[in-house]
Design a protein around this motif. Structure first.
Motif, PDB file in Angstrom:
ATOM      1  N   CYS A  12       5.348   8.205  -3.101  1.00  0.00           N
ATOM      2  CA  CYS A  12       5.048   7.170  -2.502  1.00  0.00           C
ATOM      3  C   CYS A  12       5.415   5.946  -3.280  1.00  0.00           C
ATOM      4  CB  CYS A  12       3.282   6.969  -2.727  1.00  0.00           C
ATOM      5  SG  CYS A  12       2.550   5.401  -2.286  1.00  0.00           S
ATOM      6  N   ILE A  13       6.036   4.838  -2.401  1.00  0.00           N
ATOM      7  CA  ILE A  13       6.555   3.697  -3.022  1.00  0.00           C
ATOM      8  C   ILE A  13       5.634   2.492  -2.805  1.00  0.00           C
ATOM      9  CG2 ILE A  13       8.801   4.274  -2.160  1.00  0.00           C
ATOM     10  CD1 ILE A  13       8.656   2.452   0.177  1.00  0.00           C
ATOM     11  N   GLY A  14       4.303   2.879  -2.775  1.00  0.00           N
ATOM     12  CA  GLY A  14       3.404   1.723  -2.780  1.00  0.00           C
ATOM     13  C   GLY A  14       3.393   0.489  -1.867  1.00  0.00           C
ATOM     14  N   CYS A  15       3.856   0.988  -0.594  1.00  0.00           N
ATOM     15  CA  CYS A  15       4.116  -0.237   0.439  1.00  0.00           C
ATOM     16  C   CYS A  15       2.989  -0.727   1.109  1.00  0.00           C
ATOM     17  CB  CYS A  15       5.294   0.181   1.338  1.00  0.00           C
ATOM     18  SG  CYS A  15       4.267   1.405   2.553  1.00  0.00           S
ATOM     19  N   GLN A  16       1.905  -0.092   0.962  1.00  0.00           N
ATOM     20  CA  GLN A  16       0.579  -0.474   1.354  1.00  0.00           C
ATOM     21  C   GLN A  16       0.469  -0.571   2.908  1.00  0.00           C
ATOM     22  OE1 GLN A  16      -1.626  -3.985  -0.457  1.00  0.00           O
ATOM     23  NE2 GLN A  16      -0.239  -3.923  -2.222  1.00  0.00           N
ATOM     24  N   ALA A  17       1.384   0.099   3.617  1.00  0.00           N
ATOM     25  CA  ALA A  17       1.099   0.224   4.917  1.00  0.00           C
ATOM     26  C   ALA A  17       0.044   1.035   5.464  1.00  0.00           C
ATOM     27  CB  ALA A  17       2.424   0.863   5.591  1.00  0.00           C
ATOM     28  N   CYS A  18      -0.206   2.025   4.859  1.00  0.00           N
ATOM     29  CA  CYS A  18      -1.310   3.083   5.029  1.00  0.00           C
ATOM     30  C   CYS A  18      -2.553   2.217   5.052  1.00  0.00           C
ATOM     31  CB  CYS A  18      -1.286   4.203   4.585  1.00  0.00           C
ATOM     32  SG  CYS A  18      -1.160   4.234   2.600  1.00  0.00           S
ATOM     33  N   VAL A  19      -2.739   1.706   3.991  1.00  0.00           N
ATOM     34  CA  VAL A  19      -4.031   0.713   3.599  1.00  0.00           C
ATOM     35  C   VAL A  19      -4.171  -0.297   4.611  1.00  0.00           C
ATOM     36  CG1 VAL A  19      -4.983  -0.758   1.953  1.00  0.00           C
ATOM     37  CG2 VAL A  19      -3.633   1.230   1.118  1.00  0.00           C
ATOM     38  N   ASP A  20      -3.174  -1.027   4.874  1.00  0.00           N
ATOM     39  CA  ASP A  20      -3.327  -2.081   6.195  1.00  0.00           C
ATOM     40  C   ASP A  20      -3.846  -1.202   7.454  1.00  0.00           C
ATOM     41  OD1 ASP A  20      -2.548  -3.998   4.251  1.00  0.00           O
ATOM     42  OD2 ASP A  20      -0.488  -4.029   4.805  1.00  0.00           O
ATOM     43  N   LEU A  21      -3.351  -0.275   7.705  1.00  0.00           N
ATOM     44  CA  LEU A  21      -3.532   0.558   9.014  1.00  0.00           C
ATOM     45  C   LEU A  21      -4.950   1.247   8.818  1.00  0.00           C
ATOM     46  CD1 LEU A  21      -0.310   2.621   9.899  1.00  0.00           C
ATOM     47  CD2 LEU A  21      -1.593   1.115  11.436  1.00  0.00           C
ATOM     48  N   CYS A  22      -5.360   1.702   7.671  1.00  0.00           N
ATOM     49  CA  CYS A  22      -6.345   2.558   7.633  1.00  0.00           C
ATOM     50  C   CYS A  22      -7.252   2.252   6.344  1.00  0.00           C
ATOM     51  CB  CYS A  22      -6.028   3.982   7.598  1.00  0.00           C
ATOM     52  SG  CYS A  22      -6.841   5.144   8.525  1.00  0.00           S
ATOM     53  N   PRO A  23      -7.931   1.087   6.159  1.00  0.00           N
ATOM     54  CA  PRO A  23      -8.504   0.817   4.991  1.00  0.00           C
ATOM     55  C   PRO A  23      -9.801   1.620   4.484  1.00  0.00           C
ATOM     56  CG  PRO A  23      -8.751  -0.957   6.408  1.00  0.00           C
ATOM     57  CD  PRO A  23      -7.812   0.182   7.198  1.00  0.00           C
ATOM     58  N   LEU A  24     -10.327   2.132   5.479  1.00  0.00           N
ATOM     59  CA  LEU A  24     -11.536   3.097   5.371  1.00  0.00           C
ATOM     60  C   LEU A  24     -11.186   4.536   4.467  1.00  0.00           C
ATOM     61  CD1 LEU A  24     -13.733   2.452   8.224  1.00  0.00           C
ATOM     62  CD2 LEU A  24     -13.907   1.157   5.820  1.00  0.00           C
ATOM     63  N   ILE A  53       0.306   8.263   8.918  1.00  0.00           N
ATOM     64  CA  ILE A  53       1.202   9.349   8.733  1.00  0.00           C
ATOM     65  C   ILE A  53       2.685   8.985   9.343  1.00  0.00           C
ATOM     66  CG2 ILE A  53       1.898  11.714   9.082  1.00  0.00           C
ATOM     67  CD1 ILE A  53      -1.043  12.513   8.488  1.00  0.00           C
ATOM     68  N   ASP A  54       2.380   8.621  10.540  1.00  0.00           N
ATOM     69  CA  ASP A  54       3.666   8.468  11.419  1.00  0.00           C
ATOM     70  C   ASP A  54       4.490   7.124  10.826  1.00  0.00           C
ATOM     71  OD1 ASP A  54       2.941  10.627  13.056  1.00  0.00           O
ATOM     72  OD2 ASP A  54       2.156   9.228  14.488  1.00  0.00           O
ATOM     73  N   ASP A  55       3.801   6.138  10.407  1.00  0.00           N
ATOM     74  CA  ASP A  55       4.508   5.198   9.861  1.00  0.00           C
ATOM     75  C   ASP A  55       4.769   5.013   8.521  1.00  0.00           C
ATOM     76  OD1 ASP A  55       4.104   4.256  12.767  1.00  0.00           O
ATOM     77  OD2 ASP A  55       2.701   2.635  12.172  1.00  0.00           O
ATOM     78  N   CYS A  56       4.560   5.787   7.762  1.00  0.00           N
ATOM     79  CA  CYS A  56       5.036   5.901   6.070  1.00  0.00           C
ATOM     80  C   CYS A  56       6.392   5.967   6.223  1.00  0.00           C
ATOM     81  CB  CYS A  56       4.061   7.255   5.561  1.00  0.00           C
ATOM     82  SG  CYS A  56       4.699   7.003   3.717  1.00  0.00           S
ATOM     83  N   PRO A  57       6.844   4.905   5.403  1.00  0.00           N
ATOM     84  CA  PRO A  57       8.335   4.800   5.189  1.00  0.00           C
ATOM     85  C   PRO A  57       8.992   6.022   4.646  1.00  0.00           C
ATOM     86  CG  PRO A  57       7.481   3.213   4.011  1.00  0.00           C
ATOM     87  CD  PRO A  57       6.267   3.800   4.778  1.00  0.00           C
ATOM     88  N   VAL A  58       8.521   6.646   3.745  1.00  0.00           N
ATOM     89  CA  VAL A  58       9.083   7.678   2.885  1.00  0.00           C
ATOM     90  C   VAL A  58       8.423   9.076   3.360  1.00  0.00           C
ATOM     91  CG1 VAL A  58       9.661   6.207   1.192  1.00  0.00           C
ATOM     92  CG2 VAL A  58       7.590   7.339   1.148  1.00  0.00           C
ATOM     93  N   HIS A  59       7.538   8.961   4.514  1.00  0.00           N
ATOM     94  CA  HIS A  59       7.064  10.409   4.924  1.00  0.00           C
ATOM     95  C   HIS A  59       6.517  11.127   3.799  1.00  0.00           C
ATOM     96  CE1 HIS A  59       9.176   9.292   8.375  1.00  0.00           C
ATOM     97  NE2 HIS A  59      10.170   9.042   7.858  1.00  0.00           N
ATOM     98  N   CYS A  60       5.638  10.640   2.925  1.00  0.00           N
ATOM     99  CA  CYS A  60       4.881  11.191   1.791  1.00  0.00           C
ATOM    100  C   CYS A  60       3.392  11.731   2.129  1.00  0.00           C
ATOM    101  CB  CYS A  60       5.063  10.550   0.628  1.00  0.00           C
ATOM    102  SG  CYS A  60       4.073   8.917   0.471  1.00  0.00           S
ATOM    103  N   MET A  61       2.954  11.336   3.405  1.00  0.00           N
ATOM    104  CA  MET A  61       1.756  11.897   3.734  1.00  0.00           C
ATOM    105  C   MET A  61       1.632  12.775   4.951  1.00  0.00           C
ATOM    106  SD  MET A  61       0.621   7.932   4.546  1.00  0.00           S
ATOM    107  CE  MET A  61      -0.799   8.037   4.226  1.00  0.00           C
ATOM    108  N   HIS A  62       0.599  13.893   4.734  1.00  0.00           N
ATOM    109  CA  HIS A  62       0.683  14.926   5.570  1.00  0.00           C
ATOM    110  C   HIS A  62      -0.878  15.741   5.858  1.00  0.00           C
ATOM    111  CE1 HIS A  62       2.000  16.797   1.939  1.00  0.00           C
ATOM    112  NE2 HIS A  62       0.698  17.501   2.072  1.00  0.00           N
ATOM    113  N   TRP A  63      -0.938  15.999   6.951  1.00  0.00           N
ATOM    114  CA  TRP A  63      -2.268  16.781   6.952  1.00  0.00           C
ATOM    115  C   TRP A  63      -2.184  18.111   6.233  1.00  0.00           C
ATOM    116  CZ3 TRP A  63      -6.073  14.170   9.164  1.00  0.00           C
ATOM    117  CH2 TRP A  63      -5.569  13.303  10.165  1.00  0.00           C
ATOM    118  N   LEU A  64      -3.453  18.345   5.561  1.00  0.00           N
ATOM    119  CA  LEU A  64      -3.522  19.730   5.047  1.00  0.00           C
ATOM    120  C   LEU A  64      -4.439  20.600   6.278  1.00  0.00           C
ATOM    121  CD1 LEU A  64      -4.615  18.859   1.463  1.00  0.00           C
ATOM    122  CD2 LEU A  64      -2.404  19.730   2.119  1.00  0.00           C
ATOM    123  N   GLU A  65      -3.874  21.725   6.649  1.00  0.00           N
ATOM    124  CA  GLU A  65      -4.690  22.407   7.641  1.00  0.00           C
ATOM    125  C   GLU A  65      -5.886  23.433   7.096  1.00  0.00           C
ATOM    126  OE1 GLU A  65      -4.244  21.460  10.610  1.00  0.00           O
ATOM    127  OE2 GLU A  65      -2.637  20.299  10.309  1.00  0.00           O
TER     128      GLU A  65
END
Ligand code: SF4
Length: 65
Positions: A12-24, A53-65
């Motif tokens: 994670c590079i700390g870009c905050q994109a996921c926080v902006d998209l999904c703050p809850l 997940i789709d927008d993370c610039p370094v693709h460091c997020m994924h679902w755990l099934e």
């Protein structure tokens, strides 16, 4: 069983994109270096988590099934 989302913190590079998209679901840690998953119950949040997940610039997020 509900799906969980994981962030690979060392990538994670700390870009905050996921926080902006999904703050809850995502928040920055106290240093601002990484995002953290703040809840395990993602009911009603699946769409924004998928978008994060789709927008993370370094693709460091994924679902755990
Ligand atoms: S979008 Fe990806 S790189 Fe950016 S803070 Fe979230 S997990 Fe980290």
């Amino acid at each position: 069983m509900p799906r969980q989302v994981e962030i690979v913190l060392e990538d994670c590079i700390g870009c905050q994109a996921c926080v902006d998209l999904c703050p809850l679901v995502f928040q920055m840690d106290s240093t601002g270096d990484h995002a953290l998953v703040m809840r395990s119950d993602l009911t009603g949040q699946e769409e924004c988590v998928q978008q994060a997940i789709d927008d993370c610039p370094v693709h460091c997020m994924h679902w755990l099934e």
